[in-house]
Design a protein around this motif. Structure first.
Motif, PDB file in Angstrom:
ATOM      1  N   SER A   1       0.942  -1.079   0.123  1.00 53.67           N
ATOM      2  CA  SER A   1       0.015   0.085  -0.221  1.00 53.67           C
ATOM      3  C   SER A   1       0.928   1.436   0.046  1.00 53.67           C
ATOM      4  CB  SER A   1      -0.847  -0.208   1.213  1.00 53.67           C
ATOM      5  OG  SER A   1      -0.089   0.019   2.470  1.00 53.67           O
ATOM      6  N   GLY A   2       0.286   2.552  -0.100  1.00 52.58           N
ATOM      7  CA  GLY A   2       0.913   3.520   0.064  1.00 52.58           C
ATOM      8  C   GLY A   2       1.405   4.044  -1.449  1.00 52.58           C
ATOM      9  N   PRO A   3       1.826   5.369  -1.575  1.00 56.69           N
ATOM     10  CA  PRO A   3       2.103   6.001  -2.824  1.00 56.69           C
ATOM     11  C   PRO A   3       3.140   4.941  -3.758  1.00 56.69           C
ATOM     12  CG  PRO A   3       2.689   7.413  -1.100  1.00 56.69           C
ATOM     13  CD  PRO A   3       2.106   6.205  -0.548  1.00 56.69           C
ATOM     14  N   LEU A   4       4.273   4.669  -2.869  1.00 57.04           N
ATOM     15  CA  LEU A   4       5.292   3.933  -3.749  1.00 57.04           C
ATOM     16  C   LEU A   4       4.943   2.786  -4.197  1.00 57.04           C
ATOM     17  CD1 LEU A   4       8.459   3.913  -4.219  1.00 57.04           C
ATOM     18  CD2 LEU A   4       8.801   3.299  -2.016  1.00 57.04           C
ATOM     19  N   ALA A   5       4.314   1.941  -3.493  1.00 55.53           N
ATOM     20  CA  ALA A   5       3.658   0.574  -3.983  1.00 55.53           C
ATOM     21  C   ALA A   5       2.807   0.888  -5.121  1.00 55.53           C
ATOM     22  CB  ALA A   5       2.914  -0.211  -2.922  1.00 55.53           C
ATOM     23  N   LYS A   6       2.136   1.927  -5.161  1.00 61.34           N
ATOM     24  CA  LYS A   6       1.217   2.122  -6.111  1.00 61.34           C
ATOM     25  C   LYS A   6       1.920   2.396  -7.675  1.00 61.34           C
ATOM     26  CE  LYS A   6      -3.036   4.010  -3.990  1.00 61.34           C
ATOM     27  NZ  LYS A   6      -2.900   4.796  -2.958  1.00 61.34           N
ATOM     28  N   ARG A   7       3.276   2.927  -7.468  1.00 62.61           N
ATOM     29  CA  ARG A   7       3.930   3.047  -8.643  1.00 62.61           C
ATOM     30  C   ARG A   7       4.496   1.975  -9.336  1.00 62.61           C
ATOM     31  NH1 ARG A   7       6.919   8.297  -5.884  1.00 62.61           N
ATOM     32  NH2 ARG A   7       4.759   9.437  -5.720  1.00 62.61           N
ATOM     33  N   GLU A   8       4.234   0.711  -8.649  1.00 63.22           N
ATOM     34  CA  GLU A   8       4.978  -0.299  -9.260  1.00 63.22           C
ATOM     35  C   GLU A   8       4.868  -0.816 -10.830  1.00 63.22           C
ATOM     36  OE1 GLU A   8       4.475  -4.099  -7.161  1.00 63.22           O
ATOM     37  OE2 GLU A   8       5.844  -5.162  -8.459  1.00 63.22           O
TER      38      GLU A   8
ATOM     39  N   THR B   1       1.508  14.343 -13.996  1.00 63.10           N
ATOM     40  CA  THR B   1       2.489  15.030 -13.365  1.00 63.10           C
ATOM     41  C   THR B   1       3.924  13.976 -13.484  1.00 63.10           C
ATOM     42  OG1 THR B   1       2.323  14.226 -11.158  1.00 63.10           O
ATOM     43  CG2 THR B   1       1.207  16.016 -11.589  1.00 63.10           C
ATOM     44  N   ILE B   2       5.066  14.726 -13.482  1.00 67.61           N
ATOM     45  CA  ILE B   2       6.450  13.723 -13.620  1.00 67.61           C
ATOM     46  C   ILE B   2       6.504  13.051 -12.072  1.00 67.61           C
ATOM     47  CG2 ILE B   2       8.021  15.826 -12.476  1.00 67.61           C
ATOM     48  CD1 ILE B   2       9.933  15.273 -14.769  1.00 67.61           C
ATOM     49  N   ASP B   3       5.892  13.709 -11.022  1.00 70.82           N
ATOM     50  CA  ASP B   3       5.892  12.666  -9.793  1.00 70.82           C
ATOM     51  C   ASP B   3       5.238  11.343  -9.993  1.00 70.82           C
ATOM     52  OD1 ASP B   3       5.902  15.447  -9.469  1.00 70.82           O
ATOM     53  OD2 ASP B   3       5.295  15.262  -7.316  1.00 70.82           O
ATOM     54  N   GLU B   4       4.473  11.077 -10.870  1.00 71.67           N
ATOM     55  CA  GLU B   4       3.996   9.679 -10.958  1.00 71.67           C
ATOM     56  C   GLU B   4       4.819   8.617 -11.798  1.00 71.67           C
ATOM     57  OE1 GLU B   4       0.076  10.237 -13.032  1.00 71.67           O
ATOM     58  OE2 GLU B   4      -0.044  12.136 -12.368  1.00 71.67           O
ATOM     59  N   VAL B   5       5.869   9.132 -12.185  1.00 76.20           N
ATOM     60  CA  VAL B   5       6.934   8.246 -13.140  1.00 76.20           C
ATOM     61  C   VAL B   5       8.069   8.104 -12.562  1.00 76.20           C
ATOM     62  CG1 VAL B   5       5.489   8.815 -15.055  1.00 76.20           C
ATOM     63  CG2 VAL B   5       7.871   9.884 -14.710  1.00 76.20           C
ATOM     64  N   VAL B   6       8.321   8.499 -11.307  1.00 77.43           N
ATOM     65  CA  VAL B   6       9.696   8.187 -10.703  1.00 77.43           C
ATOM     66  C   VAL B   6       9.544   7.486  -9.030  1.00 77.43           C
ATOM     67  CG1 VAL B   6      10.864  10.193 -11.811  1.00 77.43           C
ATOM     68  CG2 VAL B   6       9.756  10.495  -9.526  1.00 77.43           C
ATOM     69  N   ALA B   7      10.338   6.838  -8.741  1.00 81.96           N
ATOM     70  CA  ALA B   7      10.179   5.989  -7.434  1.00 81.96           C
ATOM     71  C   ALA B   7      10.135   6.975  -6.213  1.00 81.96           C
ATOM     72  CB  ALA B   7      11.163   5.039  -7.411  1.00 81.96           C
ATOM     73  N   PHE B   8      11.082   8.166  -6.478  1.00 82.68           N
ATOM     74  CA  PHE B   8      11.024   9.124  -5.201  1.00 82.68           C
ATOM     75  C   PHE B   8      11.024  10.310  -5.690  1.00 82.68           C
ATOM     76  CE2 PHE B   8      12.774   5.150  -3.375  1.00 82.68           C
ATOM     77  CZ  PHE B   8      11.961   5.125  -2.054  1.00 82.68           C
ATOM     78  N   THR B   9      10.402  11.436  -5.470  1.00 81.87           N
ATOM     79  CA  THR B   9      10.686  12.895  -5.728  1.00 81.87           C
ATOM     80  C   THR B   9      11.747  13.468  -4.477  1.00 81.87           C
ATOM     81  OG1 THR B   9       8.702  13.611  -4.482  1.00 81.87           O
ATOM     82  CG2 THR B   9       8.346  13.112  -6.688  1.00 81.87           C
ATOM     83  N   GLN B  10      12.145  14.596  -4.622  1.00 80.99           N
ATOM     84  CA  GLN B  10      12.950  15.019  -3.740  1.00 80.99           C
ATOM     85  C   GLN B  10      12.162  15.203  -2.568  1.00 80.99           C
ATOM     86  OE1 GLN B  10      14.278  19.003  -4.343  1.00 80.99           O
ATOM     87  NE2 GLN B  10      12.138  19.691  -4.795  1.00 80.99           N
ATOM     88  N   GLU B  11      10.690  15.295  -2.494  1.00 78.09           N
ATOM     89  CA  GLU B  11      10.185  15.996  -1.161  1.00 78.09           C
ATOM     90  C   GLU B  11       9.708  14.387  -0.588  1.00 78.09           C
ATOM     91  OE1 GLU B  11       9.254  16.784  -4.169  1.00 78.09           O
ATOM     92  OE2 GLU B  11       9.250  19.029  -4.182  1.00 78.09           O
ATOM     93  N   GLU B  12       9.940  13.360  -1.223  1.00 77.88           N
ATOM     94  CA  GLU B  12       9.630  12.030  -0.387  1.00 77.88           C
ATOM     95  C   GLU B  12      10.679  11.416   0.284  1.00 77.88           C
ATOM     96  OE1 GLU B  12       5.888  10.528  -3.334  1.00 77.88           O
ATOM     97  OE2 GLU B  12       7.859  10.462  -4.236  1.00 77.88           O
ATOM     98  N   LEU B  13      11.936  12.353   0.282  1.00 77.84           N
ATOM     99  CA  LEU B  13      13.079  11.598   0.849  1.00 77.84           C
ATOM    100  C   LEU B  13      13.299  12.060   2.178  1.00 77.84           C
ATOM    101  CD1 LEU B  13      15.575  12.378  -2.033  1.00 77.84           C
ATOM    102  CD2 LEU B  13      14.548  10.055  -1.731  1.00 77.84           C
TER     103      LEU B  13
END
Lengths: 307, 187
Positions: A4-11, A295-307
């Protein structure tokens, strides 16, 4: 473990992204390009008015691999490509990440017209590789990838899309505003669009057009209003290149930005470089187009704000 | 002092000497061009929204708004009087600057007053207020033809729709964010 969570959703999109990278490598390797890796951390970036490098110790994280790759061209490499991370300070928006992935390629004995054609082949080839058809859907548009794609000059784009001509826009210092607000959103909505022949001051490393030196042989590729790539016939005259860099630095100084020292090694080898052309291509944005991401956020594993 | 690259949704800045809040923000940068910051801004006094594009290097003063706890006292003509709960100082706000808030003010109601450079520019109400119904039609029990909400007027003169069982003289709770009936108050 439950995912679950946004990172898992990007798999799913990250699998797609990996396939796009595989398709990219396959295209260039089959065309006889050598994949290269040049240092991410460099002593000096190319002085450009509106690109700010992020300092790393007393050096910089490269804003693009351009200078090193051109030195390889000057040393006799004829077809090279690189996929790498690049950094540009304070560039953050729905289509920008300050750390992003760039594909850059250079070819000797080619000009910008030849590389526009190669962009067409490249995107079609990747689309086929990942199992997409001739039409893609992006931002509510059905976009036909069959070549030839639309080609219009910057001058024509201003004539059709703005109340000001390109010359008037430059004179009134409104070029960028008109480009972003009036012209870009309409580019590449039926077919991908190349716009070409930029004012010379908007291409510090591009070759002036022989029949009209007020413009440079530079193009940008747009799909669904999104800018994907920037390419040009390379400027290989070291003296002219030095003058352009000085000019860019003058602007930087006038607005209180860091002034970069001249990249002397690059300049001293530039006269060895054959007539060439190169393209810088935003990989994250290509994933956005193929995945119809907002958005570009949807296509990367992490954005800088998520670190 | 903010620069254009500090712009974010929700940031409050002063433009042309008036306080604005950023309601929409988008960074753009045409290839090799300069960074542009496109915004929608809402004027915190007039409520009007404007579009503005800023360039890197543009600077702004932050709009610092002060919030003070006050009590509503009374109305005289078009003027509404409030008292600062700490200093007991009285201030006056015009009906125009109050906007919709005037519909929900009852004596001694505790509110937050927003001040910009000591000038009151708005009122933050509690989410729910109780107001007495002063006028509404009587509901005849068993009349199934009138199950819909009916018009009613409350003590401030505000008109809204209430369920058919509400009668004149009753106290009701209103949601100030929507202006709608919330529930009947048992007295």
């Amino acid at each position: 473990m439950a995912k679950s969570g946004p990172l898992a959703k990007r798999e799913k999109v990250l699998w797609g992204r990996a396939r796009i990278l595989q398709g990219t490598r396959q295209f260039f390797i089959e065309k006889g390009y050598l994949e290269v890796e040049t240092p991410h951390r460099i002593p000096l970036p190319a002085p450009e008015s509106h690109i700010d490098a992020i300092p790393s110790g007393s050096w910089f994280l490269h804003p693009s691999p351009e200078l090193c790759m051109k030195r390889m061209m000057a040393a006799g490499y004829e077809k090279i490509f690189q996929i790498c991370r690049c950094w540009r300070d304070r560039e953050r928006g729905s289509q920008h990440l300050p750390e992003f992935t760039l594909l850059e390629w250079y070819r000797a004995d080619a000009d910008y017209l030849g590389l526009m054609k190669e962009c067409e082949e490249f995107i079609q080839s990747v689309a086929t590789f990942i199992g997409l058809g001739e039409n893609i859907f992006f931002r509510g548009h059905e976009i036909d990838l069959n070549p030839p794609w639309e080609r219009i000059s910057v001058q024509e784009a201003f004539q059709h899309g703005s109340q000001f001509s390109m010359a008037e826009a430059l004179e009134r210092n409104l070029f960028d505003e008109i480009m972003v607000q009036e012209i870009e959103p309409r580019l590449g909505v039926e077919r991908p669009t190349f716009i070409y022949d930029y004012p010379t001051e908007r291409g510090a490393l591009a070759r002036p057009k022989p029949e009209d030196p007020s413009v440079s042989e530079r193009f940008e590729l747009y799909i669904g209003g999104l800018e994907l790539a920037n390419g040009f016939s390379e400027l290989v005259d070291p003296e002219e290149q030095r003058r352009r860099f000085h000019h860019e630095n003058e602007y930087r100084q006038s607005v209180g930005k860091w002034v970069y020292a001249m990249p002397e090694k690059f300049l001293s080898e530039l006269n060895q470089m054959p007539p060439s052309a190169g393209v810088a291509f935003g990989v994250d944005r290509l994933v956005m187009v193929f995945w119809d991401a907002k958005t570009i956020d949807e296509v990367v594993a992490f954005t800088q704000e998520e670190l | 002092m903010y620069t254009a690259s500090d712009l974010r949704k929700g940031l409050k800045v002063i433009i042309d000497d008036e306080p604005y809040i950023v309601t929409l923000f988008e960074f753009s940068k045409p290839g090799k061009g300069q960074a542009l910051y496109r915004t929608k801004l809402r004027n915190m006094i007039t409520g009007l929204t404007i579009d503005r594009t800023f360039r890197e290097g543009d600077t702004f003063e932050p709009a610092s708004l002060e919030e003070r706890a006050m009590q509503y006292l009374y109305k005289e003509g078009d003027h509404y009087y409030f008292m600062d709960n700490e200093t007991y100082e009285q201030i006056m706000i015009s009906e125009e600057s109050l906007g919709e808030a005037k519909n929900f003010l009852t004596e001694n109601l505790n509110v937050e007053i927003l001040l910009f450079r000591d000038r009151p520019i708005g009122v933050e109400l509690p989410n729910f207020v109780n107001l007495r119904v002063v006028k509404t039609e009587t509901w005849v029990k068993g009349d199934t033809s009138k199950t819909d909400y009916k018009p009613a007027t409350v003590e401030t003169g505000y008109e809204l729709r209430v369920p058919p069982f509400i009668e004149e003289g009753e106290l009701i709770t209103i949601d100030t964010r929507t202006g709608e009936f919330s529930k009947r108050v048992k007295e």
